[in-house]
Design an enzyme around this catalytic site. Sequence first.
Site, short mmCIF file in Angstrom:
data_model
loop_
_atom_site.label_atom_id
_atom_site.label_comp_id
_atom_site.label_asym_id
_atom_site.label_seq_id
_atom_site.Cartn_x
_atom_site.Cartn_y
_atom_site.Cartn_z
N HIS A 149 31.96 50.32 91.37
CA HIS A 149 30.68 48.40 91.60
C HIS A 149 31.25 48.70 93.89
CE1 HIS A 149 30.11 46.02 88.93
NE2 HIS A 149 31.14 47.44 88.48
N ASP A 191 38.57 49.93 88.57
CA ASP A 191 39.09 50.41 88.17
C ASP A 191 40.40 51.39 87.91
OD1 ASP A 191 38.76 48.10 87.03
OD2 ASP A 191 39.28 47.90 84.67
N SER A 221 36.94 59.84 86.10
CA SER A 221 37.19 60.43 87.42
C SER A 221 38.09 60.15 88.50
CB SER A 221 35.54 61.49 87.34
OG SER A 221 36.42 62.16 88.69
#
Length: 291
Positions: free
Chosen positions: A149, A92, A252
Site C-alpha cells: 500500500h 506487514d 519478499s
Amino acid sequence: MPLREILFSLIQYPLPHHALSRLMHRLTRCENRAFKNAFIRQIIKLYKVDMAEALQPDPGAYPSFNAFFTRELKPDARPLCPDPDAVLCPADGAISQIGAIEAGSILQAKGKSYTATELLGGDPARAAAFQNGKFATVYLSPRDYHRLHMPLAGTLREMVHVPGRLFSVNNATARQVPNLFARNERVVAIFDTEAGPMALVLVGAIFVASIETVWQGVVTPPAGTTVRSWDYRDTPIKLERGQEMGRFNMGSTIIVLFGENTVGWESLVPGDKVKMGGKLGRRAPTAVVSP
C-alpha cells in the site's frame, strides 16, 4: 550460526532460481481441492497465520494457494495512522534495515551495502532524487499480509522492471550475499508526492513467482533479460495514501526511498515488527513539494 548462514547462501548460487519460481508459480495456482487445501492448512499451521483478519476466514474457500496467500483483509484490520503527516508503512513484516542514504549508499546488513543507482536500474539520473535521503527495507514473511500500500498519496511517474537473480531475501542471506537487493529481480515504482519523489521497490526472491501492480497487473513473469521502463507522466495515475499499489505472489521485500530532508523515521530498528498502515515516519514540515 555464521557457518550455517554461509552454507545456506552458497547453496543458492547454483540453483536455477527462475525455473524453481516458475514451478512454484504453477503449484500456487493449482485448483485441485485436496492439494491446495493441504498446502494452505500447512502454511497456516507452520506460520500461525491469523485467518480471523481475512475478509474470507475459511481456508477452504480459496480457489488456489495464491488466492489465499494474497488474501484481502477485513476493512478494519489495518487502520491507517490518523496523523495526516505520517508516512505509512507499506506492508506487514519486519524492519530489515532503516536509515539514511549516505552518499548514494544503502545499508543492506552490517558490513554490506549497495547503491541507489544499482537498486533503481542503473540510471544515475533516476537515483539523483534520493541522494542523501532516507530508506526503509521491510521483509515480509509467509505469515504476513502480502498486498502493498501507498505510504503517501502520489502520482505515478515511472515504473521500471529490472531483471536479476532470485536469492532468498531473509536476514541470513542479506548478511551473506553482496548487493542482494540490487542483484535480485525487482519492480521499481517512482511517485511524485507532497514530500517529493518516493520510490517503492518490490524485490523478488526465490519462489516469489510473480510481482504485480494495480495499474499494470502482472509485471513479472516473464523475467526478461533487459531493463524495461514505463513513463506515466502523460497519463497520470494517482493513488491515495493507504491505497493498494501492488502485491507479492509469495513473500519478499519492499524498499521505500525518499529524498533529502523530506521525511524522518520513527525510532525503529532491524527486527521490529510493523503493520501496513502504521507510522513508519513523518513528513518533514519543510518538505511540501508540488508534484
